[in-house]
Design an enzyme around this catalytic site. Sequence first.
Site, PDB file in Angstrom:
ATOM      1  N   ASN A 224     -33.821  30.260  34.800  1.00  0.00           N
ATOM      2  CA  ASN A 224     -34.343  30.577  36.127  1.00  0.00           C
ATOM      3  C   ASN A 224     -35.767  30.071  36.307  1.00  0.00           C
ATOM      4  O   ASN A 224     -35.997  29.062  36.974  1.00  0.00           O
ATOM      5  CB  ASN A 224     -34.255  32.089  36.353  1.00  0.00           C
ATOM      6  N   ASP A 225     -36.722  30.729  35.657  1.00  0.00           N
ATOM      7  CA  ASP A 225     -38.117  30.375  35.886  1.00  0.00           C
ATOM      8  C   ASP A 225     -38.437  28.927  35.502  1.00  0.00           C
ATOM      9  O   ASP A 225     -39.303  28.307  36.108  1.00  0.00           O
ATOM     10  CB  ASP A 225     -39.028  31.318  35.095  1.00  0.00           C
ATOM     11  N   VAL A 226     -37.723  28.388  34.510  1.00  0.00           N
ATOM     12  CA  VAL A 226     -38.054  27.043  34.022  1.00  0.00           C
ATOM     13  C   VAL A 226     -37.609  25.947  34.986  1.00  0.00           C
ATOM     14  O   VAL A 226     -37.894  24.772  34.752  1.00  0.00           O
ATOM     15  CB  VAL A 226     -37.451  26.765  32.624  1.00  0.00           C
TER      16      VAL A 226
END
Lengths: 117, 484
Positions: B404-406
Amino acid sequence: MDFAIHITGFVAIYIFMLAAFAGWVIIGGVPAILHTPLMSGSNFVHGIVVVGGMYALLNASTIEEQVIGFCAVLLGAGNAAGGFAVTRRMLAMFQTSKPAHGHAKAAHSKPHHAKPV
Amino acid sequence: MTIPQISQLIIGASDLAAAFLFMYGLKRMSSPVTAPSGIFVAGIGMLVAILASFLYALDIGAQARPFLLVNLGLCVVALLVGGSIAWLAGKRVPMTAMPQMVALYNGMGGGAAGAIAAVELFATKSPGATQLVVTLLGALIGAVSLSGSLIAWAKLQEVLAKPLRFAGQQYFNLVILVVTLAVGGELVHAIIGGASHLLTISALIYLFFACALLYGILMTLPIGGADMPVVISIYNAATGLAVGLEGFVLANPALMIAGMVVGAAGTLLTLLMARAMNRSVENVLFTNFGETAKHAPSHIKGSLKPTEPADAGIFMRYAKSVIIIPGYGLAAAQAQQKLYEFVKLLQSAGVSVKFAIHPVAGRMPGQMDVLLAEAGVPYDMIFQLDDINDEFATTDVSLVIGANDVVNPAARTDKSSPIYGMPILNADHAKQVYVIKRGQGKGYAGIVNALFYADNCNMVYGDAAAVLAQMIEAVRGLGTKAAA
């Protein structure tokens, strides 16, 4: 002849400095793909602390020293044996696709280990 | 030569060999081809050093002589019990649980260094001030590493679910550290002077260790689960340092060298990881990351567009190139095998497939690489961020699974985002993006992901293993139809 090791102030600092550089250079060359095995591998290397624990335990002369020395060896041995086992297991899984798909089966079987150290 | 001289000679030579083999082994670990032999080489070094250390028995002080047989017995029992329990645990632990296992082994090493320091302190054979200070410093670092690693283990194992935070926590921790150092100072004073004014020397030693262990716990408690990889790496370096310092106290250069090499290696890895998150190490340790992330999703355009697994699977079957971005969610769903099965199906249909790994994917650096390797994915299909990031623009499909965040483009553009500035994988640059996700939740950092709302992105909701199974079925279905 004197084989006892004497390490005094500056000699110790020289050893520490050179070892730190060596560690930095050696690890700097490891690709990111191997960072987990590398971390557990270096984790294994500081398991050498077990040797210091053995020295402390063999020289213990009170119950207190014996108990703490026993803990030192127990924990150090755990560090060394565990670190070796997991690192070996992980590294055995890395393989390349180059030798064609004939090895695809081997990739799925669990890696085998040699006898425990 | 006398017997003590012979034992000194053999131990000295064995430790020298061990130090060499450790360095050589670590050097061999720099390529996946030579790495398995590298750990084997280092293992031989360890074995040689341990066996030679039994010769310490030939050269012990007069005080310890009556206890020699008992001590030898204890030594063998400790080696066998500690070694075999850790060995069996290491062979059984699932690859997804590797980070907490490494944390545990690391804590053991720190504890061993601390225990050695304690024995040296109790044995007080009128050591000099330098000797004492170094012993205590090693003891402090080792003890902090032990209790801190145990907390890290508990967090990763999800025994401790939430970070414990309270107002003024950093100041409170600082006070504990100062108290620990003060007790250490009094201890040095008392041992050199022969007596303490406040407490007995052994009470001071116990108090010192209690404070140090408490500090390790308090320091680690407020750090969030997402930052544990950095924390483990720091404690790994710390244990190395503690071992090195105790090596100085015991006049054992093998411990000094091995400890310091690991200290430097761990420090380097820590910095690399912090850089991959665009954060400083101080920021990881001393700020409550995630607290700031609760601001409203600012100006995200577009909508979430769900699609069926079968449609996505068939689309990829007819694409030329696919880049897969796996995250910890893939491993949590135990879907690596299914994923590789799907990949092989795509490959046999002529699709070029690559894996792109973000430096902080997984729960320790490189863990995704290990998890893919476990599923049988050859390492030449796996690419790191810098090597593959330009390829997304010319790629048909990027498939995001459990990450997700990456892949959040906010890291590039949104200055108010907590992950602003973190290098991300350019998944959004591909012509089509599929995201396999359990539900509409947010990532570790608690941030809404603008990628999911982009025009070229479709969401495939469901458990990763189930979704991949449906994709495989759909693509297989095509194959039989074409053949018929």
